[in-house]
Design a protein around this motif. Structure first.
Motif: not given
Ligand code: ZN
Length: 133
Positions: A25-44
């Motif tokens: 999960g944290y990997e998905l959060l981190k990579t998605t955030g990097e690709r989108l250039g913003r923070n992705v919250s666990p709630g998303q």
């Protein structure tokens, strides 16, 4: 496919990432955030993963240590994500096409750069010189 909407980029990226090996999960959060250039919250992220799991698109692998859940697409989930990615590809194609110009000489499509002469578009200087008409 019912019961699931892929209506934002976080969801789309998550599906894209899950195409590869299982991800935490944290990997998905981190990579998605990097690709989108913003923070992705666990709630998303987590409610979406949970929903995927419920629908049988994702299975969770609990590998030894307590909180390290890895998410993997099932066969059904792979089909689903291909379908969703296909839909987005269609939209991306349209977006790209609206920016394409066609070389007046050779007919190739120019996405970026190109060459303009006498208010016509060319892919390159050679085409502009060779053009007669
Ligand atoms: Zn050309």
């Amino acid at each position: 496919m019912k019961g699931m909407r892929v209506d934002n980029l976080v969801k789309l990226y998550t599906l894209l990432l899950l195409q590869g090996r299982p991800k935490h999960g944290y990997e998905l959060l981190k990579t998605t955030g990097e690709r989108l250039g913003r923070n992705v919250s666990p709630g998303q992220m987590y409610p979406f993963l949970k929903r995927l799991q419920k629908l049988g698109y994702v299975r969770v692998q609990e590998s030894g240590s307590r909180e390290k859940k890895a998410y993997a697409l099932t066969a059904k989930g792979k089909k689903f994500s291909q379908l969703m990615i296909g839909r987005f590809s269609g939209i991306m194609d349209l977006a790209l096409k609206s920016r394409l110009r066609t070389c007046a000489h050779c007919g190739c499509e120019v996405y970026r750069g190109g060459y303009r002469k006498s208010s016509r578009n060319f892919c390159c200087r050679n085409c502009a010189q060779a053009y007669s008409g």
